[in-house]
Design an enzyme around this catalytic site. Structure first.
Site, PDB file in Angstrom:
ATOM      1  N   ASP A  47      25.148  -2.355   2.913  1.00 55.17           N
ATOM      2  CA  ASP A  47      26.450  -3.007   2.775  1.00 55.17           C
ATOM      3  C   ASP A  47      26.400  -4.028   1.646  1.00 55.17           C
ATOM      4  O   ASP A  47      25.595  -4.958   1.677  1.00 55.17           O
ATOM      5  CB  ASP A  47      26.802  -3.725   4.082  1.00 55.17           C
ATOM      6  CG  ASP A  47      28.174  -4.402   4.006  1.00 55.17           C
ATOM      7  OD1 ASP A  47      29.177  -3.704   4.246  1.00 55.17           O
ATOM      8  OD2 ASP A  47      28.232  -5.614   3.689  1.00 55.17           O
ATOM      9  N   TYR A  52      29.411 -10.286  -3.974  1.00 50.89           N
ATOM     10  CA  TYR A  52      28.013 -10.681  -3.743  1.00 50.89           C
ATOM     11  C   TYR A  52      27.220 -10.742  -5.064  1.00 50.89           C
ATOM     12  O   TYR A  52      26.125 -11.298  -5.092  1.00 50.89           O
ATOM     13  CB  TYR A  52      27.292  -9.730  -2.763  1.00 50.89           C
ATOM     14  CG  TYR A  52      27.906  -9.620  -1.380  1.00 50.89           C
ATOM     15  CD1 TYR A  52      28.890 -10.501  -0.949  1.00 50.89           C
ATOM     16  CD2 TYR A  52      27.493  -8.631  -0.495  1.00 50.89           C
ATOM     17  CE1 TYR A  52      29.460 -10.383   0.318  1.00 50.89           C
ATOM     18  CE2 TYR A  52      28.046  -8.511   0.774  1.00 50.89           C
ATOM     19  CZ  TYR A  52      29.041  -9.391   1.164  1.00 50.89           C
ATOM     20  OH  TYR A  52      29.595  -9.268   2.421  1.00 50.89           O
ATOM     21  N   LYS A  77      33.155  -3.527  -1.401  1.00 50.83           N
ATOM     22  CA  LYS A  77      34.455  -4.096  -1.015  1.00 50.83           C
ATOM     23  C   LYS A  77      35.179  -4.659  -2.237  1.00 50.83           C
ATOM     24  O   LYS A  77      34.534  -5.188  -3.147  1.00 50.83           O
ATOM     25  CB  LYS A  77      34.257  -5.236  -0.003  1.00 50.83           C
ATOM     26  CG  LYS A  77      33.258  -4.920   1.094  1.00 50.83           C
ATOM     27  CD  LYS A  77      33.036  -6.067   2.067  1.00 50.83           C
ATOM     28  CE  LYS A  77      31.867  -5.776   2.992  1.00 50.83           C
ATOM     29  NZ  LYS A  77      30.580  -6.306   2.547  1.00 50.83           N
ATOM     30  N   HIS A 110      38.205  -6.642   1.354  1.00 48.17           N
ATOM     31  CA  HIS A 110      37.287  -7.656   1.877  1.00 48.17           C
ATOM     32  C   HIS A 110      37.980  -8.640   2.840  1.00 48.17           C
ATOM     33  O   HIS A 110      37.454  -8.962   3.894  1.00 48.17           O
ATOM     34  CB  HIS A 110      36.641  -8.407   0.704  1.00 48.17           C
ATOM     35  CG  HIS A 110      35.303  -8.970   1.008  1.00 48.17           C
ATOM     36  ND1 HIS A 110      34.266  -8.973   0.112  1.00 48.17           N
ATOM     37  CD2 HIS A 110      34.815  -9.573   2.123  1.00 48.17           C
ATOM     38  CE1 HIS A 110      33.205  -9.543   0.664  1.00 48.17           C
ATOM     39  NE2 HIS A 110      33.515  -9.916   1.883  1.00 48.17           N
TER      40      HIS A 110
END
Ligand code: NAP
Length: 274
Positions: A47, A52, A77, A110
Site C-alpha cells: 500500500d 507518501y 491513492k 485518499h
C-alpha cells in the site's frame, strides 16, 4: 485465512490479499529495504500513495524482486490537491510512471474532502473502464459520502480504507460496507504501536504464544478486514506476517472488539475540508 496470500474477492471479482505492507512515513532506502524484505517473506500486497513520496522506491523494489507482476497487488491513492476529473487522470499517470507500472491493482481517493470527490470518482471510473486499474475504491469515506456516490454512480467502490483498530472498530461503517459489498481495509491496524501495554491483549497473546501486534492483526483478519501494518524494521515485518498459524476463539475476538472506545488517532474525515 491460513496463508499470507489468501485473498478476499472484491465486488468485481478481483482477488485482493487480506494482508499487506503499509508504507506511510517510510522514504528512500528505508522503504525500498522494507518492501524488498516483505516480498522475500511472502507479502504480495503493498500500500502506497502519491503523498507518501515513495512510489519510485516502492516500484524499484517491486521490479528488482523477481516476483511475477500478476501475483502482486499494488494500491496507490490520488492526493487531495489533485482531486477533480482532469487532475486525477494526470495524477494517475504520474503515479504509474513513478511506480513503473502500466496497471494499478487498486486506486483510491485518499480523502473525501468537501465537494470534488464526485468528479474524482468519475475519473476513477474512466480509468477502470479503460482497464488501467483492476479495482477502484475510496479511503476515509463515511457512510454519507458513500451514499452520495451511490446516487449518481454505477460503480460501487470495491474498497473503503479507513482508520480501524481495537480502540476504533467503526462498527456502523463496517456493517454498512459489508451490506453494500465494499471491502473494509484498516489503516493504522496496530494503532501505530499504542496497544502494546494493553493487559487483555497481552493475556491473549501469552495464551497463544504470540505477540500483541500478532493478536491485533489476527483479530482484524477474523473480522474479515484487510490489514496493511506498516513497518520498516525487518524483525517486525516478519513478526507481523506470522499470523496465519493460529486462531482466536470467538470469545477472544469479541473481548478484543469490546476494547472499542471510539478513539480516533488520525484526522476526522468530516473535519478535513479542502
Ligand atoms: N488512507 C489513509 O488515509 C491512511 C492513513 C494512514 C496510514 N495509511 C496506510 O496504512 C498503513 C498502516 O498504518 P500506519 O502506518 O499509520 O500504522 P500502523 O501500521 O498501525 O503502525 C505502524 C507503526 O507501528 C510500528 N510497528 C509495526 N509493527 C510493529 C510491531 N510488530 N511491534 C511494534 N511496533 C510495530 C511501526 O514502527 P517501525 O516502522 O519503526 O517498525 C510504526 O511506527 C500505512 O503505512 C499506510 O500505508 C493510510
Amino acid at each position: 485465512m491460513k496463508h499470507i496470500t489468501d485473498s478476499t474477492v472484491l465486488n468485481n471479482g478481483v482477488h485482493m490479499p487480506w494482508f499487506g505492507l503499509g508504507t506511510f512515513k517510510a522514504e528512500g532506502a528505508e522503504v525500498a529495504n522494507a518492501v524488498t524484505t516483505a516480498l522475500e517473506l511472502g507479502y504480495r500486497s503493498i500500500d502506497t500513495a502519491a503523498v507518501y513520496g515513495n512510489e519510485e522506491e516502492v516500484g524499484q523494489s517491486i521490479a528488482s524482486s523477481g516476483v511475477a507482476r500478476d501475483s502482486l497487488f499494488v494500491t496507490t491513492k490520488v492526493w487531495n490537491s489533485d482531486q477533480g476529473y482532469d487532475t486525477t487522470l494526470k495524477a494517475f499517470d504520474t503515479s504509474c510512471k513513478k511506480l513503473g507500472l502500466d496497471i494499478i491493482d487498486l486506486y483510491l481517493i485518499h480523502w473525501p474532502g468537501k465537494d470534488k470527490y464526485k468528479d474524482t470518482w468519475r475519473a476513477l471510473e474512466r480509468l477502470y473502464e479503460e482497464g488501467r486499474v483492476r479495482a477502484i475504491g475510496v479511503s476515509n469515506f463515511q457512510i454519507h459520502h458513500l451514499e452520495e456516490l451511490r446516487k449518481d454512480s454505477g460503480i460501487v467502490p470495491a474498497v473503503n480504507q479507513v482508520e480501524l483498530h481495537p480502540r476504533f472498530i467503526q462498527k456502523e461503517l463496517h456493517d454498512y460496507c459489508v451490506q453494500h459489498q465494499i471491502q473494509i481495509e484498516a489503516w493504522a491496524p496496530l494503532m501505530k504501536g499504542r496497544l502494546q501495554d494493553n493487559e487483555l491483549l497481552q493475556d491473549i497473546a501469552g495464551k497463544h504464544g504470540k505477540t500483541v501486534p500478532q493478536v491485533i492483526l489476527r483479530w482484524g483478519l477474523q473480522n474479515r478486514i484487510v490489514i496493511i501494518p506498516k513497518s520498516v524494521t525487518p524483525s517486525r515485518i516478519r513478526e507481523n506476517s506470522e499470523i496465519f498459524d493460529f486462531e482466536l476463539s470467538a470469545e477472544e475476538v469479541s473481548s478484543i472488539s469490546a476494547l472499542d472506545a471510539g478513539e480516533r488517532i488520525g484526522t476526522d474525515p468530516d473535519k478535513l475540508m479542502f
